[in-house]
Design a protein around this motif. Sequence first.
Motif, PDB file in Angstrom:
ATOM      1  N   SER A  74       8.440 -64.073  42.319  1.00 19.79           N
ATOM      2  CA  SER A  74       9.658 -63.537  42.917  1.00 19.79           C
ATOM      3  C   SER A  74      10.037 -64.308  44.172  1.00 19.79           C
ATOM      4  CB  SER A  74       9.459 -62.052  43.248  1.00 19.79           C
ATOM      5  OG  SER A  74      10.583 -61.528  43.909  1.00 19.79           O
ATOM      6  N   VAL A  75       9.036 -64.671  44.977  1.00 19.02           N
ATOM      7  CA  VAL A  75       9.288 -65.407  46.224  1.00 19.02           C
ATOM      8  C   VAL A  75       9.698 -66.842  45.929  1.00 19.02           C
ATOM      9  CG1 VAL A  75       8.188 -66.342  48.292  1.00 19.02           C
ATOM     10  CG2 VAL A  75       7.802 -63.964  47.640  1.00 19.02           C
ATOM     11  N   THR A  76       8.983 -67.522  45.030  1.00 17.54           N
ATOM     12  CA  THR A  76       9.287 -68.924  44.756  1.00 17.54           C
ATOM     13  C   THR A  76      10.627 -69.093  44.030  1.00 17.54           C
ATOM     14  OG1 THR A  76       7.944 -68.808  42.731  1.00 17.54           O
ATOM     15  CG2 THR A  76       6.872 -69.637  44.723  1.00 17.54           C
ATOM     16  N   ASP A  77      11.062 -68.052  43.309  1.00 16.05           N
ATOM     17  CA  ASP A  77      12.387 -68.108  42.691  1.00 16.05           C
ATOM     18  C   ASP A  77      13.488 -68.190  43.753  1.00 16.05           C
ATOM     19  OD1 ASP A  77      11.359 -68.052  40.166  1.00 16.05           O
ATOM     20  OD2 ASP A  77      11.714 -65.909  39.828  1.00 16.05           O
ATOM     21  N   LYS A  78      13.223 -67.576  44.904  1.00 15.06           N
ATOM     22  CA  LYS A  78      14.205 -67.575  45.991  1.00 15.06           C
ATOM     23  C   LYS A  78      13.999 -68.735  46.955  1.00 15.06           C
ATOM     24  CE  LYS A  78      15.015 -62.563  45.994  1.00 15.06           C
ATOM     25  NZ  LYS A  78      14.342 -62.294  44.720  1.00 15.06           N
ATOM     26  N   LEU A  79      12.743 -69.197  47.072  1.00 15.80           N
ATOM     27  CA  LEU A  79      12.430 -70.278  48.008  1.00 15.80           C
ATOM     28  C   LEU A  79      11.329 -71.128  47.379  1.00 15.80           C
ATOM     29  CD1 LEU A  79      13.006 -71.375  50.915  1.00 15.80           C
ATOM     30  CD2 LEU A  79      11.081 -69.974  51.679  1.00 15.80           C
ATOM     31  N   SER A  80      11.721 -72.225  46.734  1.00  8.63           N
ATOM     32  CA  SER A  80      10.776 -73.013  45.944  1.00  8.63           C
ATOM     33  C   SER A  80       9.636 -73.584  46.783  1.00  8.63           C
ATOM     34  CB  SER A  80      11.516 -74.141  45.230  1.00  8.63           C
ATOM     35  OG  SER A  80      12.187 -74.973  46.168  1.00  8.63           O
ATOM     36  N   ILE A 102      12.820 -64.850  54.026  1.00  9.16           N
ATOM     37  CA  ILE A 102      13.852 -64.889  52.995  1.00  9.16           C
ATOM     38  C   ILE A 102      14.904 -63.817  53.252  1.00  9.16           C
ATOM     39  CG2 ILE A 102      14.299 -64.507  50.532  1.00  9.16           C
ATOM     40  CD1 ILE A 102      11.560 -65.752  49.962  1.00  9.16           C
ATOM     41  N   GLN A 103      14.451 -62.608  53.593  1.00 11.34           N
ATOM     42  CA  GLN A 103      15.390 -61.522  53.872  1.00 11.34           C
ATOM     43  C   GLN A 103      16.266 -61.843  55.071  1.00 11.34           C
ATOM     44  OE1 GLN A 103      12.573 -58.209  54.163  1.00 11.34           O
ATOM     45  NE2 GLN A 103      13.375 -57.376  52.253  1.00 11.34           N
ATOM     46  N   THR A 109      18.839 -64.385  54.052  1.00  8.85           N
ATOM     47  CA  THR A 109      19.861 -63.746  53.214  1.00  8.85           C
ATOM     48  C   THR A 109      20.866 -62.961  54.040  1.00  8.85           C
ATOM     49  OG1 THR A 109      18.284 -63.565  51.382  1.00  8.85           O
ATOM     50  CG2 THR A 109      20.242 -62.181  51.276  1.00  8.85           C
ATOM     51  N   TRP A 117       8.437 -63.371  52.855  1.00  7.36           N
ATOM     52  CA  TRP A 117       9.441 -62.435  52.354  1.00  7.36           C
ATOM     53  C   TRP A 117      10.409 -62.035  53.469  1.00  7.36           C
ATOM     54  CZ3 TRP A 117      11.004 -61.615  47.694  1.00  7.36           C
ATOM     55  CH2 TRP A 117      11.826 -60.518  47.415  1.00  7.36           C
TER      56      TRP A 117
END
Length: 284
Positions: free
Chosen positions: A127-133, A276-277, A280, A273
Amino acid sequence: MASPQKRVNPLLIVLLAVLFAAAVAVGVVFAKLHSKVAALQSGASFTLRYEITPNSPQTPPLLSILNRVNASSGSVSGQYAPGRLQLSFYQLNADGSVKASPFTRVYIDAEETLFDVGQLYTVLRQSVTDKLSIAGVLLPDWSLGDYISQTQAAAVLGVETDTVELQELSGFTLSLKGLKKTSPSGARDGYRYYQFPAAADGTTLVLGFPMDSLFSDTTPVHILLTIPEHNVHIQLTGTVTAAKTVLSPPASRMNDGDIATLAQIRQSLEAIWKMIQSATQTTN
């Protein structure tokens, strides 16, 4: 002179016949219910949709974890053997369908609760790598033992052990003794509901099912489970099938020496996480 014969009132005959038929029907239903419960006590498999809600303003630790992976509602499948449970939890897709792989598994018996933290980490990492490779460099693939004990889970989360143990679910007895018919809020049309005697810790179980399903191998069910010790109410709908099951504790277990490593991994996940939040929110 012969005495006149007394005539029996035909209405009385009809009434007695109706009462007899009703008694037979009740007896058949009770016998079938007893047979069904006895079969389920011996073993069962099930697939259920679930929804977990807190019973207090403070969110329990296990529910907090589910909230983080958007899994406070989802699907659970598994097996039951006397005194043992094996559960696999699945997230839902945006269209309401069930995802192909579980996000975690849980094994429960009278002695311990074991959580498949390896599977949970794999799902969270994806889930994390999908948003931040680039996060894949900071979050390694899982290489530790898959399952952690309730004691280890409590140490990682920084909570008391009794807030993460689920042994009461393995010891809940489906007994017809003390069974009470009930009409819970949100009852389904055509379903009959029974409340089983509360467990020692106050856990209560209400089981609902359509009466015609008593004669089927697979039974549609509506289950209402309240666990005061965890401050949660769980609603489940799906099917249960009596089955001969043999369950054993999982072999892949985490060593106590790896708990510090797991705690560091958890901190890294939370830090990434949050980043990322934050990114976003800034973009929005």
